[in-house]
Each structure stands twice: as structure tokens, then as C-alpha cells.
Motif scaffolding. Structure first.
Motif, PDB file in Angstrom:
ATOM      1  N   LEU A  99       0.856  -1.173   0.000  1.00 60.77           N
ATOM      2  CA  LEU A  99       0.000   0.000   0.000  1.00 60.77           C
ATOM      3  C   LEU A  99       0.900   1.232   0.000  1.00 60.77           C
ATOM      4  O   LEU A  99       1.951   1.244   0.650  1.00 60.77           O
ATOM      5  CB  LEU A  99      -0.904   0.005   1.227  1.00 60.77           C
ATOM      6  N   ASP A 100       0.494   2.280  -0.710  1.00 62.99           N
ATOM      7  CA  ASP A 100       1.338   3.473  -0.829  1.00 62.99           C
ATOM      8  C   ASP A 100       1.710   4.057   0.524  1.00 62.99           C
ATOM      9  O   ASP A 100       2.866   4.419   0.770  1.00 62.99           O
ATOM     10  CB  ASP A 100       0.613   4.553  -1.631  1.00 62.99           C
ATOM     11  N   ASP A 101       0.738   4.194   1.410  1.00 56.26           N
ATOM     12  CA  ASP A 101       0.928   4.838   2.715  1.00 56.26           C
ATOM     13  C   ASP A 101      -0.362   4.674   3.497  1.00 56.26           C
ATOM     14  O   ASP A 101      -1.337   4.101   2.997  1.00 56.26           O
ATOM     15  CB  ASP A 101       1.271   6.323   2.545  1.00 56.26           C
ATOM     16  N   ASP A 102      -0.350   5.191   4.726  1.00 56.34           N
ATOM     17  CA  ASP A 102      -1.563   5.078   5.551  1.00 56.34           C
ATOM     18  C   ASP A 102      -2.284   6.406   5.719  1.00 56.34           C
ATOM     19  O   ASP A 102      -3.246   6.508   6.484  1.00 56.34           O
ATOM     20  CB  ASP A 102      -1.223   4.491   6.924  1.00 56.34           C
ATOM     21  N   GLY A 103      -1.829   7.458   4.993  1.00 54.68           N
ATOM     22  CA  GLY A 103      -2.452   8.767   5.117  1.00 54.68           C
ATOM     23  C   GLY A 103      -1.922   9.591   6.270  1.00 54.68           C
ATOM     24  O   GLY A 103      -2.277  10.766   6.405  1.00 54.68           O
ATOM     25  N   VAL A 104      -1.056   9.001   7.102  1.00 60.00           N
ATOM     26  CA  VAL A 104      -0.435   9.721   8.217  1.00 60.00           C
ATOM     27  C   VAL A 104       1.042   9.945   7.932  1.00 60.00           C
ATOM     28  O   VAL A 104       1.539  11.061   7.938  1.00 60.00           O
ATOM     29  CB  VAL A 104      -0.631   8.963   9.541  1.00 60.00           C
ATOM     30  N   SER A 105       1.757   8.855   7.652  1.00 58.90           N
ATOM     31  CA  SER A 105       3.144   8.962   7.217  1.00 58.90           C
ATOM     32  C   SER A 105       3.213   8.601   5.738  1.00 58.90           C
ATOM     33  O   SER A 105       2.230   8.153   5.144  1.00 58.90           O
ATOM     34  CB  SER A 105       4.040   8.023   8.025  1.00 58.90           C
ATOM     35  N   ASP A 106       4.405   8.783   5.171  1.00 58.46           N
ATOM     36  CA  ASP A 106       4.589   8.520   3.748  1.00 58.46           C
ATOM     37  C   ASP A 106       5.177   7.137   3.500  1.00 58.46           C
ATOM     38  O   ASP A 106       5.548   6.801   2.377  1.00 58.46           O
ATOM     39  CB  ASP A 106       5.513   9.593   3.144  1.00 58.46           C
ATOM     40  N   GLU A 107       5.262   6.313   4.530  1.00 60.15           N
ATOM     41  CA  GLU A 107       5.913   5.015   4.409  1.00 60.15           C
ATOM     42  C   GLU A 107       4.972   3.970   3.797  1.00 60.15           C
ATOM     43  O   GLU A 107       3.822   3.847   4.220  1.00 60.15           O
ATOM     44  CB  GLU A 107       6.371   4.523   5.778  1.00 60.15           C
ATOM     45  N   PRO A 108       5.468   3.200   2.810  1.00 56.56           N
ATOM     46  CA  PRO A 108       4.657   2.105   2.263  1.00 56.56           C
ATOM     47  C   PRO A 108       4.419   1.028   3.309  1.00 56.56           C
ATOM     48  O   PRO A 108       5.195   0.877   4.262  1.00 56.56           O
ATOM     49  CB  PRO A 108       5.527   1.575   1.109  1.00 56.56           C
ATOM     50  N   LEU A 109       3.351   0.279   3.129  1.00 56.20           N
ATOM     51  CA  LEU A 109       3.001  -0.811   4.039  1.00 56.20           C
ATOM     52  C   LEU A 109       2.967  -2.123   3.260  1.00 56.20           C
ATOM     53  O   LEU A 109       2.305  -2.231   2.224  1.00 56.20           O
ATOM     54  CB  LEU A 109       1.655  -0.539   4.701  1.00 56.20           C
ATOM     55  N   ARG A 110       3.665  -3.103   3.778  1.00 53.69           N
ATOM     56  CA  ARG A 110       3.875  -4.381   3.091  1.00 53.69           C
ATOM     57  C   ARG A 110       2.794  -5.386   3.460  1.00 53.69           C
ATOM     58  O   ARG A 110       2.426  -5.540   4.625  1.00 53.69           O
ATOM     59  CB  ARG A 110       5.250  -4.935   3.476  1.00 53.69           C
ATOM     60  N   ILE A 111       2.283  -6.062   2.454  1.00 58.02           N
ATOM     61  CA  ILE A 111       1.441  -7.242   2.672  1.00 58.02           C
ATOM     62  C   ILE A 111       2.166  -8.417   2.039  1.00 58.02           C
ATOM     63  O   ILE A 111       2.437  -8.414   0.832  1.00 58.02           O
ATOM     64  CB  ILE A 111       0.044  -7.060   2.070  1.00 58.02           C
ATOM     65  N   ALA A 112       2.510  -9.374   2.860  1.00 60.18           N
ATOM     66  CA  ALA A 112       3.259 -10.543   2.406  1.00 60.18           C
ATOM     67  C   ALA A 112       2.422 -11.794   2.630  1.00 60.18           C
ATOM     68  O   ALA A 112       1.667 -11.886   3.603  1.00 60.18           O
ATOM     69  CB  ALA A 112       4.577 -10.666   3.174  1.00 60.18           C
ATOM     70  N   VAL A 113       2.564 -12.756   1.739  1.00 58.46           N
ATOM     71  CA  VAL A 113       1.815 -14.002   1.875  1.00 58.46           C
ATOM     72  C   VAL A 113       2.660 -15.186   1.440  1.00 58.46           C
ATOM     73  O   VAL A 113       3.516 -15.066   0.541  1.00 58.46           O
ATOM     74  CB  VAL A 113       0.505 -13.959   1.048  1.00 58.46           C
TER      75      VAL A 113
END
Length: 527
Positions: free
Chosen positions: A245-259
Motif C-alpha cells: 500500500l502506498d501509505d496510511d495517510g499519516v506517514s509517507d511510508e509504504p506498508l507491506r502485505i506478504a503471503v
């Protein structure tokens, strides 16, 4: 005289399957016809399903995947939390009690047969309400905790003994911006559940309770066998994938989804493990476990033929591991409005990316991967009343072997329609300036991804405008050498000023005459 249906007769099972599915479909049709809000009436942002006495789903309408896979958890918790009696109906929206996000309100009705003291069935109707309070009009903003997102409803009774609990209804309506619309939509949900109850009693009257119960059990078993047989066709092994995901709308850090998907064809079983996914975030893109389970249910159901019964039996051989405290299994008080609409889509993208390694000829490239949620609220100058508008905007479908992707269509966890321009301008103080395909946004390849959409809306009153979207930094991926689709974009256009590019997750105040331009992603190419 009751008719007889033998559970050993495949024709009888097919008749029962079609009959029980038609009840869920009829419930949805009744809900759509009688609802007030364009989001339900026009966009069909609702779902209906039927459950047996053990709260196992035995039929779903062809409605919203993000609703349907998670709904059994709401039904289970409602039934366990409340001693429901004949004429009672439960209501809840708590994401931490089997819900998805606060705008999705679920009604659960136990169905009692003859003089039995416990329910033999449950029916449920879930609908996205265009406002449930909170700090953002439309209840779909970049909140920091769930308390900012709207009124949180644990399992409570909205009906007692066949009568609406007016005190409970009043409590809800005093905490939303558009109470008349909410009351009308809740009444439509109540009617849909009552219809389902009536139709189930007609089936029992026609065939007898013993035969209906046996057939429901046979349907669950049939679904289980279908899924195990499908898994036996797949390549054995463990297949890894990740996306962001690009970011959470609070910080600019991407968020990883791993499977990691482990397929054991000889056992007809499959394990899905999300270990390694990012911790739950400060913003509202956290998914509760019910959402993650729902995305897994959807992807695995897609492996089967279209007429396969969508029951709880499909997941008997499936294990889903999602560590608590992560973006795929958030804990309170995390905000979750975007987890339902954005993170659910990315979970699907990751699952398909992993499965493409096991079945490369069957899996499409990534579709838009965002619902491009737009909410607008303010005072309608025509009526002097508060309005809240909510809509997801379609994008491009990913290409697959032998076929280009479809342009401008809702994909994966959403199965809604658009609000027609005429209905939009009638219901809200808007003027639609443009609406069409985003030419060239689909990814190149032997088979090209579908194009996204461009929609530009002029505001005819001062408004609060809120976006929850994604796929800016990480566009929809291609497969088998295909190119990614174009990412998303949103602009605020005000007279005499340069257009301002809006963040993917934000809330801004826009003056009368401003225009909001949404450009949705194209699908990835294949080959």
C-alpha cells in the motif's frame, strides 16, 4: 402434503441449491427497491446471505465479496451475544465483532420454525450507509482511531418481539448526519430480512424440516468436495508474494502485505500465511481479520466454476494465518475504514500474485487495486439539509491469457455499480463535468490491461471532500512479462488557480464551484 427431496439425488440437491440462492437474491432485490440512498439503490452496495442453525453460510446473493466472506463472523457473534427470541432482530457494525468498517451495518434475523425453541436458520442483510457519524462527512476519512470514524454498534436488538426498538433507533439516528436516509435504509434492510424469513418458512412447509436440514448439510459437504478437488489440480509447494500500500495517510511510508501459500494437493488442503506483513498502521487502512478471511474466501471461490455453491464448506480445508497486531489483523483502537476498501483489494492482489506461480495460465494480472473512494458532505442549498455522498470509482481489470482486461469496471472485493449521472445530479448539489475512459491507462502486453476512468465533479456548494485511495506509488502489476497499468491520480481544480494534486488519503474543504477530478488506475498487461 409435503413434497420429498432425497439428499442422495443430485437433481434434488441442485433444486435446493437454486432455491436457497434465489432467496438471498430476492432479499437483495427487495433491499435495493426499497432503500432511500443512491449508494444502496443505485450502486447496490449491499449483500444478503442465509445461514443454518450452526451459523454456517449456506447461500449468498451475487452481491459484494467484501461483505459476504466476512458476514458469517457477524452472524456468529450476534447469535452468541444475544439470546434472540422470535421477532427479535440484531444489529451491529463493530469491525472487532465480525464487522468490516463502521458504515457497513449488518442486520441478523433468527428464523424459528414451528414450535421449536431455537432458530433453524438465520438471515442477514449488510448495507453500506453513506454516513454513520464521525469526524468526516461520509464516515470514510483518514482517521487515527476507530472512535473518530463514527458510531460503533456492538450486537444489539433493533427489533424486539416484532417491534422496532425506537430507543435504540433514536440513539443511532442522533449520531449521524442524515438521519432520515439512515432510517429509510435500515427499514429496507429489515424488510429484506423479513422476506428471507418468509421464503425459508415456505421451503420448510413445502419439503419438511428434516429434508431441508439434510439438504443444507449435503450442500455444505458438496462445496467442501469441490474445493478439495480443485486444490488437487494445483502445483504442490509454497509460493510467496508481496505487494505494498502506498501509505496510511499519516506517514509517507509504504506498508507491506506478504503471503506464503502452501498447497498440499494430495490432502486437498491449502494454508495461507500473512506473516511478515507490516504492523498495524496509524491511519485508517488497517484490516480486521474478518476482511482478510473474506479476501481469501473470494480468491479461492474464483478458482471454482461460477455455479459452485458459495457456502462455508468451501473453507473447510483452508487455514488462514494472520498475526494479530498487523495490517491484516488489526486490534482496537485501530482505525479501519480504508482497510475494508483498500487493504482488502491489496490482499487479493497479493494472493493472486502467489497463485500465479502455481497456476500461471489461470491467474490475471493485477486490476485497479483501489476502490478510489470519494465522499463529499455539506449543506444542500436546494433543501437546506445536510447531505453525504459516497461512491467508489471503477478502474481497469487486469488482462489474462487470451483476453484483454475490461475497462471501467469494479473488480474483486467490490461488485457495485456507478451512480448514474442523472441520479447523482438529482440527489446531490453536483454537476458532472466529464466521465469517461482514461485512455491508454491499461498496461501493455500480449493482452492489454483495461483502462481506468476519469470523473470530474463540480461542487455547487461549499463541501468537505475526502479521498481514500491507493495505487499511486505501486501501480497494478503485469504478469508473464506484461507491463503495469497507470497509477491513480486526483486533482482539486479551482477557478483562477493551478490544479492541486490531492494525496491519495486526505480530507479538504472545497468552495462552491471547485471541481474534483478522479483518475483511476488501469489494469496490468499479460504476456
Amino acid at each position: 402434503m409435503k413434497k420429498s427431496l432425497s439428499i442422495s439425488d443430485p437433481i434434488a440437491l441442485a433444486i435446493f441449491q437454486s432455491g436457497i440462492h434465489s432467496i438471498a437474491e430476492e432479499m437483495g432485490a427487495a433491499l435495493r427497491r426499497t432503500a432511500i440512498s443512491p449508494n444502496i439503490k443505485e450502486r447496490r452496495d449491499y449483500s444478503c446471505a442465509i445461514f443454518d442453525a450452526q451459523r454456517r453460510v449456506i447461500a449468498m446473493g451475487d452481491h459484494m465479496p467484501v461483505h459476504l466472506g466476512s458476514m458469517p463472523m457477524s452472524v456468529k457473534i450476534a447469535a452468541e451475544s444475544l439470546p434472540l427470541q422470535p421477532g427479535d432482530m440484531a444489529m451491529l457494525n463493530d469491525p472487532y465483532a465480525g464487522g468490516t468498517h463502521l458504515p457497513d451495518i449488518t442486520l441478523v434475523l433468527p428464523v424459528f420454525i414451528e414450535k421449536h425453541s431455537s432458530p433453524f436458520f438465520y438471515v442477514a442483510a449488510r448495507a453500506h450507509h453513506a454516513d454513520v457519524g464521525g469526524m468526516f462527512a461520509g464516515s470514510m476519512g483518514p482517521a487515527r482511531e476507530i472512535y473518530q470514524e463514527g458510531i460503533r454498534i456492538p450486537p444489539v436488538r433493533i427489533m424486539r418481539g416484532g417491534e422496532i426498538d425506537r430507543e435504540m433507533l433514536s440513539l443511532i439516528l442522533h449520531n449521524v448526519r442524515t438521519p432520515e436516509e439512515r432510517e429509510g435504509d435500515l427499514a429496507a434492510q429489515i424488510g429484506a430480512c423479513r422476506l428471507g424469513e418468509r421464503r425459508l418458512r415456505e421451503i420448510v412447509e413445502k419439503y419438511g424440516l428434516d429434508d431441508v436440514s439434510a439438504l443444507a448439510e449435503a450442500l455444505l459437504s458438496y462445496s467442501d468436495r469441490l474445493m478439495r478437488a480443485e486444490l488437487q489440480k494445483l502445483t504442490a509447494g509454497t509460493f510467496h508474494a508481496e505487494d505494498f500500500l502506498d501509505d496510511d495517510g499519516v506517514s509517507d511510508e509504504p506498508l507491506r502485505i506478504a503471503v506464503a501459500i502452501t498447497i498440499a494437493p494430495e490432502a486437498g488442503s491449502l494454508t495461507i500465511d500473512f506473516s511478515g506483513s507490516s504492523p498495524q498502521a496509524a491511519g485508517s487502512i488497517n484490516a480486521v481479520y474478518a476482511i482478510t478471511w473474506s479476501a481469501c474466501f473470494y480468491v479461492l471461490r474464483c478458482l471454482l466454476a461460477e455455479d459452485a455453491p458459495a457456502t462455508a464448506g468451501l473453507m473447510n480445508s483452508i487455514t488462514v494465518l494472520a498475526p494479530e497486531g498487523t495490517i491484516v489483523n488489526a486490534r482496537p483502537p485501530a482505525a479501519v475504514a480504508g482497510g475494508n476498501v483498500e487493504t482488502s483489494q491489496r490482499i487479493v492482489d497479493v494472493l493472486l500474485r502467489a497463485l500465479a506461480q502455481a497456476a500461471p495460465q489461470r491467474i490475471p494480472a493485477a486490476s485497479a487495486g483501489t476502490m478510489s473512494n470519494l465522499t463529499i458532505g455539506g449543506i444542500d442549498p436546494r433543501t437546506g439539509q445536510t447531505f453525504t455522498y459516497y461512491e467508489t470509482t471503477a478502474g481497469g481489470m487486469g488482462a489474462r491469457l487470451g483476453l484483454d482486461g475490461i475497462s471501467g469496471i469494479h473488480t474483486h472485493m467490490t461488485n457495485s455499480l456507478n451512480t448514474p449521472v442523472e441520479a447523482l445530479e438529482y440527489a446531490y448539489p453536483f454537476r458532472v463535468r466529464s466521465y469517461g475512459y482514461r485512455q491508454g491507462s491499461g498496461g501493455d502486453g500480449q493482452y492489454r490491461g483495461g483502462d481506468g476512468l476519469v470523473r470530474e465533479i463540480e461542487l455547487l456548494t461549499d463541501s468537505q471532500v475526502t479521498l481514500l485511495s491507493d495505487r499511486r506509488k505501486f501501480p497494478p502489476y503485469g504478469l508473464a512479462g506484461g507491463q503495469p497499468g497507470a497509477g491513480s491520480r486526483a486533482l482539486l481544480i479551482e477557478s483562477g488557480k493551478d490544479p492541486v494534486e490531492l494525496p491519495s488519503k486526505c480530507s479538504v474543504h472545497a468552495a462552491k464551484g471547485a471541481r474534483i477530478r478522479i483518475e483511476t488506475p488501469g489494469g496490468g498487461g499479460w504476456g
